[in-house]
Design a protein around this motif. Structure first.
Motif, PDB file in Angstrom:
ATOM      1  N   LYS A 195     -18.897  -3.828   9.937  1.00 16.30           N
ATOM      2  CA  LYS A 195     -19.577  -2.557   9.617  1.00 16.30           C
ATOM      3  C   LYS A 195     -20.151  -1.914  10.879  1.00 16.30           C
ATOM      4  N   HIS A 199     -18.986   1.672  12.556  1.00 12.40           N
ATOM      5  CA  HIS A 199     -19.961   2.725  12.834  1.00 12.40           C
ATOM      6  C   HIS A 199     -19.787   3.260  14.259  1.00 12.40           C
ATOM      7  N   ALA A 202     -16.359   5.087  14.784  1.00 12.18           N
ATOM      8  CA  ALA A 202     -16.345   6.416  14.165  1.00 12.18           C
ATOM      9  C   ALA A 202     -17.086   7.412  15.057  1.00 12.18           C
ATOM     10  N   GLU A 203     -18.219   6.957  15.579  1.00 12.71           N
ATOM     11  CA  GLU A 203     -19.025   7.812  16.453  1.00 12.71           C
ATOM     12  C   GLU A 203     -18.226   8.199  17.702  1.00 12.71           C
ATOM     13  N   VAL A 207     -15.176  10.956  14.134  1.00 15.58           N
ATOM     14  CA  VAL A 207     -14.714  11.089  12.744  1.00 15.58           C
ATOM     15  C   VAL A 207     -15.724  10.371  11.839  1.00 15.58           C
ATOM     16  N   SER A 208     -15.568  10.534  10.530  1.00 15.82           N
ATOM     17  CA  SER A 208     -16.477   9.839   9.621  1.00 15.82           C
ATOM     18  C   SER A 208     -16.089   8.353   9.586  1.00 15.82           C
ATOM     19  N   GLU A 209     -17.058   7.516   9.204  1.00 18.81           N
ATOM     20  CA  GLU A 209     -16.760   6.078   9.112  1.00 18.81           C
ATOM     21  C   GLU A 209     -15.654   5.829   8.094  1.00 18.81           C
ATOM     22  N   GLU A 210     -15.688   6.625   7.023  1.00 14.55           N
ATOM     23  CA  GLU A 210     -14.685   6.465   5.960  1.00 14.55           C
ATOM     24  C   GLU A 210     -13.279   6.775   6.500  1.00 14.55           C
ATOM     25  N   ASP A 211     -13.155   7.858   7.259  1.00 12.81           N
ATOM     26  CA  ASP A 211     -11.841   8.236   7.801  1.00 12.81           C
ATOM     27  C   ASP A 211     -11.362   7.223   8.844  1.00 12.81           C
ATOM     28  N   GLN A 212     -12.301   6.738   9.655  1.00 17.14           N
ATOM     29  CA  GLN A 212     -11.931   5.752  10.680  1.00 17.14           C
ATOM     30  C   GLN A 212     -11.351   4.511  10.004  1.00 17.14           C
ATOM     31  N   LYS A 214     -10.171   4.213   6.893  1.00 14.14           N
ATOM     32  CA  LYS A 214      -8.950   4.535   6.147  1.00 14.14           C
ATOM     33  C   LYS A 214      -7.739   4.553   7.089  1.00 14.14           C
TER      34      LYS A 214
END
Ligand SMILES: NC(=O)c1ccc[n+]([C@@H]2O[C@H](COP(=O)([O-])OP(=O)(O)OC[C@H]3O[C@@H](n4cnc5c(N)ncnc54)[C@H](OP(=O)(O)O)[C@@H]3O)[C@@H](O)[C@H]2O)c1
Length: 260
Positions: A195, A199, A202-203, A207-212, A214
């Motif tokens: 996790k 985080h 993504a930063e 991009v968002s954590e969800e997109d990273q 996915k």
């Protein structure tokens, strides 16, 4: 039960994959010694084990510290008499940066925890295993040892180093009754390390954590991450007599991501 009366030491056993391995081993009859730096977490896992009638012991240790490793094996041996199975699982991802931005101290720390820690504990348990003519060591490596992901060079190097250590110790130990193997998990998305890494990635990528997540999971054949319990099931197999002819190997538990 697959590990009836086996004495096991699991580093990084306070949470995540190590906790899942500890609970699975205990359910198969093993006594489990869990080690990590956070006392509350290892004590809680040892209690989970004893609450269901198992034998658990928590020993606070930083596996990068030689004295802590000695104390860990001494404590395990004095409580349970011996160590039959060692699982080198403790670890953190370390700096998420390009190699030129990583300081020598950051580099050394990651190598010290994963690779040096595995070496320190291996050298401490092997002599008694040789005397008894039996034992198993499992090193938790990673898909990172076999892939090319940016921004984790010390982690990938330490994990690849653990595969070299696995093969060489397997060669030395095979005819003395000791098997040495490694597991290479893919993304176990439920754990703190995973996790925290998601985080930061993504930063960095904006991009968002969800997109990273996915995007990454989409590169895996099964299109999903692995659970800590799935890694623990493979650990149980490799440490049990079911794997009696398997040594010097690295088993990918990654849903189809690395193919060697
Ligand atoms: N999650 C994944 O996607 C993934 C994939 C491949 C491989 N792995 C590997 O699986 C292992 C477990 O990771 P996880 O995902 O379960 O992470 P986690 O939930 O963060 O657990 C890591 C464990 O290691 C312990 N630890 C960290 N540094 C330590 C040190 N210096 N000495 C002793 N214990 C230490 C931690 O406890 P303290 O912080 O209290 O010491 C904790 O118990 C690691 O080796 C990791 O590299 C994980």
């Amino acid at each position: 039960m697959l590990l009836e009366s086996k004495i096991t030491v699991i580093t990084g056993g306070g949470r995540g994959i190590g906790r899942a391995i500890a609970l699975k081993f205990a359910a198969e009859g093993a006594a489990v010694v869990v080690a990590a730096r956070t006392k509350t977490e290892i004590e809680s896992v040892a209690k989970e084990v004893s609450d269901v009638g198992g034998r658990g012991l928590a020993v606070a240790a930083d596996v990068a510290d030689e004295n802590h490793c000695e104390n860990l094996i001494r404590a395990a041996t004095s409580e349970f008499g011996r160590v039959d199975i060692l699982v080198n699982n403790a670890g953190h991802y370390g700096p998420v940066k390009p190699v030129e931005e990583i300081s020598p101290a950051e580099w050394d720390r990651v190598i010290a925890v994963h690779l040096r820690g595995a070496y320190l504990l291996t050298r401490l348990v092997l002599p008694a295993m040789y005397t008894r003519g039996t034992g198993a060591i499992l090193n938790i490596s990673s898909l990172s040892a076999k892939s090319a992901f940016a921004w984790g060079s010390p982690y990938a190097s330490a994990k690849a180093g653990m595969l070299g250590l696995t093969r060489v110790v397997a060669a030395e130990a095979a005819r003395k009754g000791v098997r040495v193997n490694a597991l290479c998990p893919g993304p176990v998305t439920e754990t703190r390390m995973s996790k925290d890494l998601g985080h930061v990635l993504a930063e960095r990528l904006g991009v968002s954590e969800e997109d990273q997540l996915k995007g990454f999971l989409n590169t895996i054949l099964q299109g999903r991450g692995q659970t800590a319990d799935e890694i623990a099931a493979a650990a149980l197999f490799l440490c049990s007599e079911h794997a009696s002819a398997i040594t010097g190997q690295s088993l990918n538990v990654d849903g189809g991501a690395a193919f060697y």
